[in-house]
Design a protein around this motif. Structure first.
Motif, short mmCIF file in Angstrom:
data_model
loop_
_atom_site.label_atom_id
_atom_site.label_comp_id
_atom_site.label_asym_id
_atom_site.label_seq_id
_atom_site.Cartn_x
_atom_site.Cartn_y
_atom_site.Cartn_z
N ALA A 284 -2.88 -38.54 -34.24
CA ALA A 284 -2.83 -39.03 -35.63
C ALA A 284 -2.15 -38.02 -36.54
N ASP A 285 -2.52 -36.76 -36.42
CA ASP A 285 -1.88 -35.72 -37.25
C ASP A 285 -0.41 -35.56 -36.88
N ALA A 286 -0.12 -35.62 -35.59
CA ALA A 286 1.27 -35.47 -35.15
C ALA A 286 2.14 -36.61 -35.66
N THR A 287 1.58 -37.81 -35.70
CA THR A 287 2.34 -38.96 -36.22
C THR A 287 2.68 -38.76 -37.69
N PHE A 288 1.70 -38.33 -38.47
CA PHE A 288 1.95 -38.06 -39.88
C PHE A 288 3.00 -36.97 -40.04
N LEU A 289 2.89 -35.89 -39.29
CA LEU A 289 3.84 -34.77 -39.43
C LEU A 289 5.23 -35.16 -38.93
N ALA B 69 -3.98 -21.92 -35.84
CA ALA B 69 -3.23 -23.16 -36.07
C ALA B 69 -4.16 -24.37 -36.00
N GLY B 70 -5.12 -24.33 -35.07
CA GLY B 70 -6.06 -25.44 -34.97
C GLY B 70 -6.88 -25.63 -36.23
N GLY B 71 -7.25 -24.54 -36.89
CA GLY B 71 -8.00 -24.64 -38.14
C GLY B 71 -7.19 -25.30 -39.24
N TYR B 72 -5.93 -24.90 -39.37
CA TYR B 72 -5.06 -25.53 -40.37
C TYR B 72 -4.91 -27.03 -40.10
N LEU B 73 -4.79 -27.40 -38.83
CA LEU B 73 -4.64 -28.82 -38.50
C LEU B 73 -5.94 -29.58 -38.74
N THR B 74 -7.09 -28.92 -38.58
CA THR B 74 -8.36 -29.57 -38.92
C THR B 74 -8.43 -29.87 -40.41
N VAL C 268 -5.90 -30.49 -49.07
CA VAL C 268 -5.41 -29.80 -47.86
C VAL C 268 -4.78 -28.47 -48.25
N ALA C 269 -3.93 -28.49 -49.27
CA ALA C 269 -3.26 -27.27 -49.70
C ALA C 269 -4.27 -26.21 -50.13
N ALA C 270 -5.32 -26.63 -50.84
CA ALA C 270 -6.35 -25.67 -51.26
C ALA C 270 -7.07 -25.08 -50.06
N ALA C 271 -7.35 -25.91 -49.08
CA ALA C 271 -8.02 -25.41 -47.87
C ALA C 271 -7.11 -24.45 -47.10
N TRP C 272 -5.83 -24.76 -47.04
CA TRP C 272 -4.88 -23.87 -46.35
C TRP C 272 -4.77 -22.53 -47.07
N THR C 273 -4.70 -22.58 -48.38
CA THR C 273 -4.60 -21.34 -49.15
C THR C 273 -5.83 -20.46 -48.92
N ALA C 274 -7.00 -21.07 -48.91
CA ALA C 274 -8.23 -20.31 -48.67
C ALA C 274 -8.26 -19.75 -47.24
N ARG C 275 -7.81 -20.54 -46.28
CA ARG C 275 -7.80 -20.09 -44.89
C ARG C 275 -6.84 -18.91 -44.73
N SER C 276 -5.67 -19.01 -45.32
CA SER C 276 -4.69 -17.91 -45.23
C SER C 276 -5.22 -16.64 -45.89
N LYS C 277 -5.91 -16.80 -47.01
CA LYS C 277 -6.46 -15.64 -47.69
C LYS C 277 -7.51 -14.95 -46.82
#
Length: 529
Positions: A249-254, A464-469, A491-500
């Motif tokens: 599902a994620d791969a289809t969207f991407l 990478a798996g966390g970002y995709l989650t 999603v962007a907020a979650a990614w920013t927090a994960r990267s931090k």
């Protein structure tokens, strides 16, 4: 002596043999004889060496590896233990000598210094020495140098040879198998005379779509139509739209977002390569998510909650005309009707992130997005003792060699696609398992996808798996009715927090490195304390 032998042959009434011998002797005397081909070198041996090979993620991939170990142990005189007891993670893979893993985990393994760099000398046959050079003049890049004829380096598709198996300019693994999404469709739906006539009246052509807009139009055309003549209305498209553990599902969207947002002049896609700012809030991602959310109206009831297994079942049971799925899962499409395959479509316009404008009017933008970071790789643990190192490189090379990898691909326990150009056109690895799937169109779809001019491996940075989650959570929220732009802001907020949390400078180094083309320092910045 030479002449006397020839004269004897003449006297023995073998004139033709004598003439042939004379020609050979004269050629040798003139210095123009053909060189005698050298016999193949025997493989190296490692008596007394014992290696452990295991998998990160699904251990089912080890079934094919275990089945092929006998030849290596017989010819190399070493021992192999296959760690099928439990799947390893990046955190507990340190007991393995040789690792099989999805390319999605490549960055995490490198971040933990678990993988050794694979020198070119391991995968490339040794270059011939210059004329007159002494053996000592030929220097290898590593003591593990060996002739690698069986690996057939140049037969590996460029995307796997130069992208998926590399991180920056260094090769850390060898490709075993790949994955890509394709469009599967019922051939009778596209060829039935009544359907063709009705489509023509609506200005449609019943052929594999070149653009996502065409696919959407076909899905709307087939929705509610008795396209197979069984007396009941059918549905247009089945796709994984809900929670999906397999990641389709994620791969289809991407994949759809890539056709809109992977500009021909840029390498980065999910993040800004200068500051790691998430791009999922930009117009191509929002547009892609809106379009996929609209598929709820062209599928079976409840399609918005389908995982890929449910989507396959709907297609296999003849309820839908089209399916988006991993090509290597063709065995799960089989039905009593013919099924064909086609590459995923592209977009007639693409977003230019620097100018924040849409470019249109050129050729269809059709980059291939590869799930799982591209496929499955085999690598060698860094820091192995000297007496094991050469054997470990040799085992990794053996597993990835053309013939061995091809036999591993035929294992039903863990389907993968060939990463070799010469094998992509041979049809399904196990045709008997995919009844009524047309091998010619399937092979064409796979070849065109994996050998495309631009191929985009999925995310390969640490976690990478966390970002995709995080991405999956936002995508599922949009399927449940949340506005796509709002869902992607989450999603962007979650990614920013994960990267931090992981350290932005270090993650940015990894992201740039994973693109294989952008300049980085040799080592990543230190982890944040």
């Amino acid at each position: 002596m030479r002449w006397s032998v020839a004269s004897r042959l003449v006297r023995l009434r073998h004139p033709f043999l004598a003439l042939a011998l004379l020609a050979c002797l004269l050629g040798a005397a003139a210095g123009c004889s053909e060189p005698v081909a050298e016999a193949p070198k025997p493989p190296p041996t490692y008596p007394g060496v014992s290696l452990t090979i295991g998998a990160i993620g699904d251990t089912a991939i080890l079934a094919g590896v275990a089945a092929q170990r006998g030849e290596w142990t017989a010819t190399r005189k070493g021992e192999i233990a296959v760690a099928t007891d439990a799947a390893r993670t990046v955190e507990n893979a340190g007991d393995l000598d040789v690792l099989v893993f999805p390319a999605q985990d490549l960055g995490a393994l490198i971040d933990r210094n678990l993988l050794a760099v694979i020198p070119n000398a391991v995968v490339l046959p040794e270059a011939p020495a210059p004329e007159g050079a002494k053996p000592a003049d030929r220097k290898s890049e590593a003591s593990e140098d060996r002739e690698a004829e069986g690996f057939q380096y140049m037969d590996v598709a460029p995307a796997f040879r130069e992208q998926v198996s590399k991180y920056g300019s260094d090769r850390y693994a060898l490709p075993i198998g790949g994955s890509t999404l394709i469009l599967a469709y019922r051939r009778d739906a596209f060829t039935a005379e009544a359907n063709v006539k009705a489509a023509k009246e609506q200005g449609l052509s019943l052929e594999p779509p070149a653009t996502w807009a065409q696919l959407d139009a076909l899905a709307r055309f087939f929705q509610g139509r008795d396209w197979d003549g069984d007396g009941t209305p059918g549905f247009g498209l089945a796709a994984a739209l809900g929670k999906d553990a397999e990641g389709v599902a994620d791969a289809t969207f991407l994949a759809r977002a890539a056709s809109l947002g992977q500009h021909r002049d840029h390498y980065s896609f999910l993040f800004d390569a200068d500051d790691l700012a998430p791009r999922v809030v930009t117009p191509p991602f929002v547009e892609a998510l809106k379009a996929i959310a609209a598929w709820k109206a062209v599928g079976p009831p409840g399609v918005e909650a389908f995982d890929v297994a449910a989507a396959r079942a709907a297609f296999r049971e003849g309820k839908v005309a089209m399916l988006i799925d991993r090509a290597e899962k063709a065995a799960e499409w089989s039905s009593d009707k013919a099924v064909a395959g086609a590459p995923l479509p592209g977009s007639e316009r693409v977003y230019e992130p620097a100018r924040k404008t849409w470019d249109a009017g050129g050729s269809i933008n059709r980059p291939t997005y590869l799930p799982f970071g591209g496929g499955w790789l085999v690598g060698v643990r860094r820091g192995i003792a000297d007496e094991k190192r050469a054997a470990a490189f040799d085992l990794a090379l053996y597993v990835a060699e053309a013939d061995v990898a091809n036999r591993i691909l035929a294992e039903r326990a863990f389907p993968m696609l060939s990463v070799r150009a010469s094998q992509m056109g041979r049809g399904l690895p196990d045709p008997s398992s995919a009844r009524n799937v047309d091998p010619r169109s399937w092979s064409g779809a796979v070849s065109r996808s994996l050998m495309a001019e631009r191929v985009l491996p999925g995310l390969r940075i640490p976690d990478a798996g966390g970002y995709l989650t995080d991405l999956s959570a936002g995508r599922v929220a949009a399927m449940a009715g949340k506005a796509p732009d709002e869902a992607l802001r989450d999603v962007a907020a979650a990614w920013t927090a994960r990267s931090k949390t992981l350290g932005v400078p270090r993650q940015l180094w990894h992201y740039r490195r994973s693109l294989n083309t952008l300049a980085t320092l040799p080592e990543p910045p230190a982890r944040d304390k």
